[in-house]
Design an enzyme around this catalytic site. Sequence first.
Site, PDB file in Angstrom:
ATOM      1  CG  ASP A 117      36.998  72.556 -40.198  1.00  0.00           C
ATOM      2  OD1 ASP A 117      38.080  73.110 -40.493  1.00  0.00           O
ATOM      3  OD2 ASP A 117      36.289  72.925 -39.252  1.00  0.00           O
ATOM      4  CG  ASP A 133      40.848  78.318 -36.674  1.00  0.00           C
ATOM      5  OD1 ASP A 133      40.924  78.303 -37.909  1.00  0.00           O
ATOM      6  OD2 ASP A 133      40.105  77.571 -36.017  1.00  0.00           O
ATOM      7  N   GLY A 137      44.128  76.488 -46.073  1.00  0.00           N
ATOM      8  CA  GLY A 137      44.680  76.646 -47.419  1.00  0.00           C
ATOM      9  C   GLY A 137      44.621  78.079 -47.920  1.00  0.00           C
TER      10      GLY A 137
END
Length: 525
Positions: free
Chosen positions: A225, A170, A205
Amino acid sequence: MKKRWNLGFVIVLGMALLLTARPAWSQNAHPQNLPQKAHAEVDALALTPPMGWYPWNIFGEEPQTEKLIKEIVDALVTSGLKDAGYAYVGPDEGICFSRGPDGKLTSNLTRYPSGLRGLGDTIHKKGLKYALYTDAGSKTCSTAMPGTKGYEFEDMRAFAEWRADYIKIDWCNSEGQDIVKTYSLLGQAQRAAGRPVVHSLCSWGEGYPWQWAGAIGHMWRTTTDVCAPGQADWARAVRIAFANEKLAPFAGPGRWNDPDMMVVGMPGLSEVQGRTLFSLWCMMASPLIAGNDLRDMTKPTIDILTNLEAIAVDQDPLGAQGHVVWNDGDVSLWAGKPLFDGSRSALVFFQGRSKARLRIAWDEVGFAAADKLYVRNLWTHETTGPHAGGVDVTVGGSDVAFLRISKTKDFPIPPILVADTYLVSLRAAGSRPEKLTGTVTITNKGSSDLPPWRVDPKSLPPWLSVAVTGGGKDQTFVNTVATAGLKKGAYHALVRADNVEPVSGKPMSALYYDVDLEVVRNVRR
Ligand code: GLA
């Protein structure tokens, strides 16, 4: 989850959304900075989009425990999802590790009593692959777990020791970090740790990962998300599909645009909507990571997630991502997905309420206008034709017509691989030399035969030899251990086998599995 958005990206995404109604595919961005070599060319991992399950969409962080993951693993097997190709499974941001005073990651034994290595072994024994999660910044998104910043090499070593096969990384809490440098460093750290992993980049992105991430990992999130934990969001999922389709030129074998985990089977979504989103994800060659509670699925949810004819489009070895050919606001035609047997898939998505009737002309979907073609409906499983010039379709509200179109009546399914196990555990108790064997069988659920696997001799230590027997649908790896002269101790090998197309020599898939050997006392020569 609160995200910081890069302003440039928001503008591009906004423009992309505005352009949804454009008439032609020609306005799409074309790849300019594609790296020379995709990382997947080195490890041959994820040459088709990864399939599996991750907890975040339905559970969020708190409910995740070893017990939950094990129940899901059982459900993956008994529901038939494993047999449809879903393989990667594990905790997401499930408070599963912390950083000890020595800087090393340690398993949270309260929530995962077997430790993260023990959980991985359970998953491997069931013929599934182990997925874990971390963050490129100082902490994960919820801040409940440490991120990799400053510990890239140590943490990737820990993931390798836990035997992860897939790592989602992440981008939370990464203020001031250069995104390309950070993920490149993590890629180096993974290679240094010596265990090939599917690397899933998760910057939503940010930093335009489609332009550079193929040299580092195998898939990258393209958007925010798809839902907040616990509840599907149809409108958001549709918006994400239309943003993701524009990135089609950047996808290919081993390098996938990831519109996020699926919401099929979650509260807030009808059966038709679930079928539609699954079709869009397959059309876009997206990673198929289920995000629903597998322990509690309706029959329609199982039927959607295990529809091999739809999965065959997603898992097609050519790896093309389908895209919108035209969109009149309510109706969109999706095509641009040639398949390995010369057929092509096409999809009509109707976002209105009642019914849309239209004709798909063959020259809109990649064939010659005058062709006579057979049409396979991938949801009703009916073949019609030959049709001259095109085919008429009727599509209900929020529904799709998901088709495969071919010059012949056959619609072969490409290889869908399922393993009986990914972990061979052997034990030598005596001091006399002996030969021990353990097998791994790989079954191809597709309809076409698979060439024989070739084991990479460099992946084998001197105590292990591997022979591949069988052919066509089932191939068994017979692992033989010769214990003569081995000292007491624990031994491990990660076996690599490759499958290549016999004519072109192009890699089709690589397979990795673990062999553990426990030698209880020194063995004579
Ligand atoms: C981010 C990701 C999600 C999930 C959560 C976990 O929001 O995009 O997919 O992994 O973090 O906190």
